[in-house]
Scaffold this motif. Sequence first.
Motif, PDB file in Angstrom:
ATOM      1  N   VAL A 104       0.859  -1.185   0.000  1.00  0.00           N
ATOM      2  CA  VAL A 104       0.000   0.000   0.000  1.00  0.00           C
ATOM      3  C   VAL A 104       0.894   1.233   0.000  1.00  0.00           C
ATOM      4  O   VAL A 104       1.716   1.409   0.906  1.00  0.00           O
ATOM      5  N   PHE A 105       0.724   2.076  -0.996  1.00  0.00           N
ATOM      6  CA  PHE A 105       1.475   3.325  -1.068  1.00  0.00           C
ATOM      7  C   PHE A 105       0.812   4.365  -0.172  1.00  0.00           C
ATOM      8  O   PHE A 105      -0.410   4.466  -0.118  1.00  0.00           O
ATOM      9  N   ALA A 106       1.606   5.125   0.559  1.00  0.00           N
ATOM     10  CA  ALA A 106       1.088   6.223   1.380  1.00  0.00           C
ATOM     11  C   ALA A 106       2.080   7.385   1.320  1.00  0.00           C
ATOM     12  O   ALA A 106       3.290   7.182   1.234  1.00  0.00           O
ATOM     13  N   GLU A 107       1.533   8.580   1.383  1.00  0.00           N
ATOM     14  CA  GLU A 107       2.391   9.770   1.381  1.00  0.00           C
ATOM     15  C   GLU A 107       3.254   9.834   2.638  1.00  0.00           C
ATOM     16  O   GLU A 107       4.346  10.373   2.614  1.00  0.00           O
ATOM     17  N   GLY A 108       2.735   9.305   3.745  1.00  0.00           N
ATOM     18  CA  GLY A 108       3.473   9.413   4.994  1.00  0.00           C
ATOM     19  C   GLY A 108       3.551   8.114   5.764  1.00  0.00           C
ATOM     20  O   GLY A 108       3.005   7.088   5.369  1.00  0.00           O
ATOM     21  N   ARG A 109       4.220   8.208   6.906  1.00  0.00           N
ATOM     22  CA  ARG A 109       4.461   7.053   7.773  1.00  0.00           C
ATOM     23  C   ARG A 109       3.698   7.213   9.078  1.00  0.00           C
ATOM     24  O   ARG A 109       3.936   6.500  10.044  1.00  0.00           O
ATOM     25  N   ASP A 110       2.773   8.138   9.123  1.00  0.00           N
ATOM     26  CA  ASP A 110       2.098   8.452  10.376  1.00  0.00           C
ATOM     27  C   ASP A 110       0.977   7.465  10.691  1.00  0.00           C
ATOM     28  O   ASP A 110       0.615   6.607   9.890  1.00  0.00           O
ATOM     29  N   THR A 111       0.415   7.613  11.876  1.00  0.00           N
ATOM     30  CA  THR A 111      -0.650   6.730  12.337  1.00  0.00           C
ATOM     31  C   THR A 111      -1.885   6.833  11.461  1.00  0.00           C
ATOM     32  O   THR A 111      -2.576   5.837  11.236  1.00  0.00           O
ATOM     33  N   ALA A 112      -2.167   8.026  10.938  1.00  0.00           N
ATOM     34  CA  ALA A 112      -3.357   8.204  10.101  1.00  0.00           C
ATOM     35  C   ALA A 112      -3.304   7.299   8.870  1.00  0.00           C
ATOM     36  O   ALA A 112      -4.314   6.696   8.491  1.00  0.00           O
ATOM     37  N   ALA A 113      -2.142   7.179   8.244  1.00  0.00           N
ATOM     38  CA  ALA A 113      -2.006   6.318   7.068  1.00  0.00           C
ATOM     39  C   ALA A 113      -2.274   4.864   7.443  1.00  0.00           C
ATOM     40  O   ALA A 113      -3.004   4.154   6.751  1.00  0.00           O
ATOM     41  N   LEU A 114      -1.720   4.439   8.558  1.00  0.00           N
ATOM     42  CA  LEU A 114      -1.920   3.064   9.024  1.00  0.00           C
ATOM     43  C   LEU A 114      -3.366   2.827   9.442  1.00  0.00           C
ATOM     44  O   LEU A 114      -3.951   1.787   9.135  1.00  0.00           O
ATOM     45  N   GLN A 115      -3.953   3.793  10.116  1.00  0.00           N
ATOM     46  CA  GLN A 115      -5.332   3.679  10.585  1.00  0.00           C
ATOM     47  C   GLN A 115      -6.293   3.511   9.412  1.00  0.00           C
ATOM     48  O   GLN A 115      -7.214   2.700   9.459  1.00  0.00           O
ATOM     49  N   GLU A 116      -6.057   4.245   8.345  1.00  0.00           N
ATOM     50  CA  GLU A 116      -6.905   4.147   7.162  1.00  0.00           C
ATOM     51  C   GLU A 116      -6.788   2.756   6.524  1.00  0.00           C
ATOM     52  O   GLU A 116      -7.785   2.151   6.136  1.00  0.00           O
ATOM     53  N   GLN A 117      -5.571   2.248   6.455  1.00  0.00           N
ATOM     54  CA  GLN A 117      -5.346   0.940   5.837  1.00  0.00           C
ATOM     55  C   GLN A 117      -5.969  -0.200   6.641  1.00  0.00           C
ATOM     56  O   GLN A 117      -6.534  -1.130   6.076  1.00  0.00           O
ATOM     57  N   MET A 118      -5.843  -0.142   7.954  1.00  0.00           N
ATOM     58  CA  MET A 118      -6.235  -1.274   8.809  1.00  0.00           C
ATOM     59  C   MET A 118      -7.559  -1.032   9.527  1.00  0.00           C
ATOM     60  O   MET A 118      -7.827  -1.654  10.557  1.00  0.00           O
ATOM     61  N   ALA A 119      -8.397  -0.165   8.998  1.00  0.00           N
ATOM     62  CA  ALA A 119      -9.651   0.215   9.667  1.00  0.00           C
ATOM     63  C   ALA A 119     -10.528  -0.975  10.008  1.00  0.00           C
ATOM     64  O   ALA A 119     -11.118  -1.023  11.090  1.00  0.00           O
ATOM     65  N   ALA A 120     -10.620  -1.949   9.134  1.00  0.00           N
ATOM     66  CA  ALA A 120     -11.527  -3.076   9.367  1.00  0.00           C
ATOM     67  C   ALA A 120     -10.822  -4.292   9.955  1.00  0.00           C
ATOM     68  O   ALA A 120     -11.461  -5.302  10.241  1.00  0.00           O
ATOM     69  N   PHE A 121      -9.510  -4.224  10.147  1.00  0.00           N
ATOM     70  CA  PHE A 121      -8.768  -5.395  10.618  1.00  0.00           C
ATOM     71  C   PHE A 121      -9.006  -5.646  12.098  1.00  0.00           C
ATOM     72  O   PHE A 121      -8.994  -4.737  12.911  1.00  0.00           O
ATOM     73  N   ALA A 122      -9.204  -6.911  12.432  1.00  0.00           N
ATOM     74  CA  ALA A 122      -9.284  -7.360  13.820  1.00  0.00           C
ATOM     75  C   ALA A 122      -8.465  -8.632  13.926  1.00  0.00           C
ATOM     76  O   ALA A 122      -8.642  -9.552  13.128  1.00  0.00           O
TER      77      ALA A 122
END
Length: 199
Positions: A104-122
């Motif tokens: 997954v490409f993201a502009e940054g390395r911050d929590t927001a980028a990770l949070q968006e990617q893993m929103a549905a993961f449990a």
Amino acid sequence: AHVVVAKFAWHLPLYRQAQMFAGQGVALDRATLMFWVRRAAWWLKPLYDRLLLYIRSQERVYCDETPLPRLDPGRGRTKVCQLWAQAVDDRPWQGPAMPAVGYVFAEGRDTAALQEQMAAFAGILQVDGYAAYKALVRRRRSGAKVRLVFCLSHARRKFVAVFKTTKSEVARDVIARIGAVYAIEERIRGTAAETRRRV
């Protein structure tokens, strides 16, 4: 397919591919090659989305990120973005999940980028010690629970650094114990989960 593989697997920029084609008497404009890349991406996007959906539906996911420079037109230099890898591989313990990795490409390395990617993961997220993963768990708004498990090799590096600078006997002992765990893991890799747990 050739142009896309050459660009992404062999890191041949489109201008260089155009030169290579020209050397063989085939005149292809870079804009044409770019159109082909975009068209291939359009056709592959449903497969890509399905791959990420499969990975994130698993009980255990490995996640890591690495810097990815990209051209930043107008600034005359590159911008450092991130390429996040999310993977599943149950082969070492004969688990049920088929191995897969998605990027997954993201502009940054911050929590927001990770949070968006893993929103549905449990489930269980295997990670290094990067703080964004811990922040992801703290900020989780949905009821989906994420349990972090950390990489032993990253922990080992800290003890190696301490030993190199201080020659600490405690650090040396921890490194030796981790080495013993690695030797056991090497011996039982590929066996069933119950066997691994018992050993």
